[in-house]
Structure formats: C-alpha cells, structure tokens
Design an enzyme around this catalytic site. Structure first.
Site, PDB file in Angstrom:
ATOM      1  N   PRO A   2       0.827  -1.219   0.000  1.00  0.00           N
ATOM      2  CA  PRO A   2       0.000   0.000   0.000  1.00  0.00           C
ATOM      3  C   PRO A   2       0.852   1.257   0.000  1.00  0.00           C
ATOM      4  O   PRO A   2       1.794   1.370   0.779  1.00  0.00           O
ATOM      5  CB  PRO A   2      -0.792  -0.108   1.294  1.00  0.00           C
ATOM      6  CG  PRO A   2      -0.382  -1.374   1.957  1.00  0.00           C
ATOM      7  CD  PRO A   2       0.861  -1.856   1.311  1.00  0.00           C
ATOM      8  N   GLU A   3       0.530   2.169  -0.863  1.00  0.00           N
ATOM      9  CA  GLU A   3       1.156   3.491  -0.873  1.00  0.00           C
ATOM     10  C   GLU A   3       0.130   4.492  -0.336  1.00  0.00           C
ATOM     11  O   GLU A   3      -0.925   4.094   0.135  1.00  0.00           O
ATOM     12  CB  GLU A   3       1.626   3.827  -2.301  1.00  0.00           C
ATOM     13  CG  GLU A   3       2.553   2.736  -2.849  1.00  0.00           C
ATOM     14  CD  GLU A   3       3.061   2.987  -4.256  1.00  0.00           C
ATOM     15  OE1 GLU A   3       3.334   4.147  -4.584  1.00  0.00           O
ATOM     16  OE2 GLU A   3       3.195   2.020  -5.021  1.00  0.00           O
ATOM     17  N   LYS A  61       2.765   6.794   4.377  1.00  0.00           N
ATOM     18  CA  LYS A  61       2.190   5.451   4.434  1.00  0.00           C
ATOM     19  C   LYS A  61       1.965   4.991   5.864  1.00  0.00           C
ATOM     20  O   LYS A  61       1.547   3.853   6.089  1.00  0.00           O
ATOM     21  CB  LYS A  61       3.119   4.464   3.719  1.00  0.00           C
ATOM     22  CG  LYS A  61       3.411   4.837   2.271  1.00  0.00           C
ATOM     23  CD  LYS A  61       4.536   3.992   1.709  1.00  0.00           C
ATOM     24  CE  LYS A  61       5.073   4.599   0.417  1.00  0.00           C
ATOM     25  NZ  LYS A  61       6.312   3.913  -0.016  1.00  0.00           N
ATOM     26  N   ARG A 265      13.851  -4.379  -7.423  1.00  0.00           N
ATOM     27  CA  ARG A 265      12.467  -4.507  -7.839  1.00  0.00           C
ATOM     28  C   ARG A 265      12.382  -4.071  -9.281  1.00  0.00           C
ATOM     29  O   ARG A 265      13.359  -4.148 -10.014  1.00  0.00           O
ATOM     30  CB  ARG A 265      11.542  -3.710  -6.935  1.00  0.00           C
ATOM     31  CG  ARG A 265      11.961  -2.287  -6.700  1.00  0.00           C
ATOM     32  CD  ARG A 265      10.858  -1.544  -6.037  1.00  0.00           C
ATOM     33  NE  ARG A 265      10.609  -2.076  -4.697  1.00  0.00           N
ATOM     34  CZ  ARG A 265      10.705  -1.392  -3.588  1.00  0.00           C
ATOM     35  NH1 ARG A 265      11.037  -0.125  -3.655  1.00  0.00           N
ATOM     36  NH2 ARG A 265      10.441  -1.904  -2.435  1.00  0.00           N
TER      37      ARG A 265
END
Length: 297
Positions: A2-3, A61, A265
């Site tokens: 989640p951002e 966040k 990533r």
DNA sequence: ACTAGCACCTGATCGC
DNA sequence: TGCGATCAGGTGCTAG
C-alpha cells in the site's frame, strides 16, 4: 504494497468504524506483528484494553490511531497489511492481531508477509516520535513544497530513488513513482541535482495528482492483497500508464513500455518518452539542456 | 551526513 | 505433478 492512496482508504475505513469506540480486548496471534512494541506482547494486549479511539491520522504510508488519553496506536501496513472489519466469519489464516470493540465488532490486522506491524506510542496522539523522521506528504496542510524541492536538488542520486525516500516527501512508492515519472517524461535515473526547481515542482505536482486520482478510485489493487476494511478492491489499476504495463504501447507515443531492474524490484517506463540516458556521459554532453516537457493534466 | 545494499517474511506463479 | 527460482506495491539497519 500500500502506498499513500491505499493507506488513506484504510484510514477512512477505520475512522468510520472506530469513531467513539473503545477497546474491550486485544489478541496478538503472531508475535512479529508487534515486534516494534518494546514492552512485549503481554503488555501490548493489556495496556490497550479500555482505551477510547479518537480520529485516525496518517502521514505518508504510516497510520496512527490516537486514543483520547494522548497515546496512539502506530500502524504500518508494510507490503501486505490490511485492516478488516467483517460482519461474517472470514479467512483467518493471516490474522495477526484481533481488536475487540465495545460494540461487539472486531477489527483484524491481517498481514500475509508480516512486514507490517502495530505498536503503542506513548503520548503519540499528535505525532508519534517513531515516525517523526517521515517527511510530510503532499496532502499535509503544512507540506512545504519549496523546502521539498531544495532537499530533492541536494540529493546525489537518481530521481526515482529520491522519490521513494520517505524522509523528503512521504507516501510515494514504486507504483506512483513510475506513474509520476511517466507523466513528466523523466528517466528514473536522471540525476536529482541536474533538474531545475521548475522540473521538481512539476514532478511533485504530478505525484500529488496521480495519488489524488488513485484515491478517488479507491486505490490501486492487483489482487486480494490490497483491499479496504470491507475487503473490497480499488479500481486505479486501469488508470496506470506505466506500472505493470511491460510490452504494452505507451499511451502517448505507442512505443512499448519496458521493465528494468531497479533497487531489487522493477521500474516501468516508456523508452521513447523517458529517454534521457543515465550516466554522467549524457549529462556532460548536455549540461545546459532545458527543463523536461511535462504533461499537463 | 549521506547513500546503497541487504535483511526481514509468505505465497503465487513460472519454467523445467 | 513437483520442484526450485523468481517476484511482489516497504522500511530499517548498517557498512562504506
């Protein structure tokens, strides 16, 4: 996972369920979920009982749930954290903490990968000391864009790495960083210090806009790992122009979006629109280039 | 002081 | 069908 937009969806969901409620009990089902609570599991469970929730807050966040006594429950969802308020029995495999409310309901902290967690912050209602190092996010009324621009331009790193640094501007993660840079037509490895104040203003504005649009759609969901407190997915995946679109045509120019390794990533970008090559060679050859073209939304 | 790299986890999916 | 490799949206610690 989640951002900022996804965390804000969770904050709003919790606000609706916690308003005026107090805790009648807490069960920790996985010790890792409370690893940041230094006094331990038993203390965590016992100390929360009887406390009444005030309005949930967020910075970037991070979430924190202030209590009326001035302390706060600090929450980070990590990569896979969720809060769930279910009327019917649900999948409990990844429930890490169960909070019992005085209205008979329960709020579950669910977290498959256990990167997330909760802990009590003494006198943390206004701003927990544990997250004082996190920069203000663009939706904070006291967000200072001029200061953020100055700090970005002092960074000796690529633009994307800086956008992911939560100490400067918080809330931006891998997805919204890629979307922001696509909108601004900037290569993720462009050197921070070589971008003008004007360019940085455009970047921050674009990041703010994309996160605002995502929030309006309930956030971005790729699977059941990101859902709101009712278990529902957001719809912003369809709004993504770069992230996750490897091999698809760029919506502006038609070139195929590429995926590249970045910080263990992935980065997604348009090889034509976001073309300024990384490396000092390009910078030395073009030291006085004009500011980047930016998409007006 | 700043930056880059890695550790921390589980589960889904892919290729052989 | 089974197995290992790879990948996933984040943060914090630490070595340089």
């Amino acid at each position: 996972m989640p951002e900022l937009p996804e965390v804000e969806v969770v904050r709003r969901g919790l606000a609706a369920h916690l308003r005026g409620r107090y805790l009648t009990g807490v069960e920790v089902l996985h010790p890792r979920a409370v690893r940041r609570h230094s006094a331990g599991i038993d203390d965590f469970q016992a100390t929360l009982e009887g406390r009444t929730f005030a309005e949930p807050r967020r910075r970037g966040k991070y979430l924190w749930l202030p209590f009326t006594d001035g302390d706060a429950l600090v929450v980070h969802l990590g990569m896979s954290g969720q809060f769930r308020v279910d009327d019917e029995p649900a999948d409990d495999r990844h429930t890490r903490v169960r909070f019992h409310l005085d209205d008979g309901r329960q709020v579950r902290f669910v977290d498959q990968r256990t990167f997330g967690g909760v802990h009590l912050s003494v006198e943390g209602a206004e701003l927990p000391t544990e997250i004082a190092h996190i920069g203000r996010d663009p939706f904070d009324p006291e967000f200072d864009i001029e200061d953020a621009i100055s700090r970005f331009r002092r960074r000796r790193s690529g633009v994307k790495r800086a956008l992911l640094d939560q100490a400067i501007v918080s809330g931006i993660g891998n997805i919204y960083a890629d979307e922001t840079l696509w909108r601004c037509r900037i290569h993720p490895e462009r050197a921070c210090e070589r971008l003008s104040r004007h360019a940085w203003r455009e970047i921050i504005d674009a990041a703010t806009a994309v996160m605002k649009e995502a929030l309006a759609q309930g956030g971005t969901s790729f699977d059941a790992l990101y859902v709101n407190v009712n278990g529902e997915s957001g719809y912003f995946e369809r709004g993504l122009a770069a992230y996750g679109r490897e091999g698809s045509p760029c919506q502006r120019c038609g070139a195929l979006i590429v995926r590249e390794a970045f910080m263990n990533r992935s980065s997604f970008r348009c090889p034509r629109c976001q073309r300024t090559p990384p490396g000092t060679g390009a910078l030395i050859r073009r030291p006085h280039q004009t500011g980047p073209r930016v998409v007006k939304s």
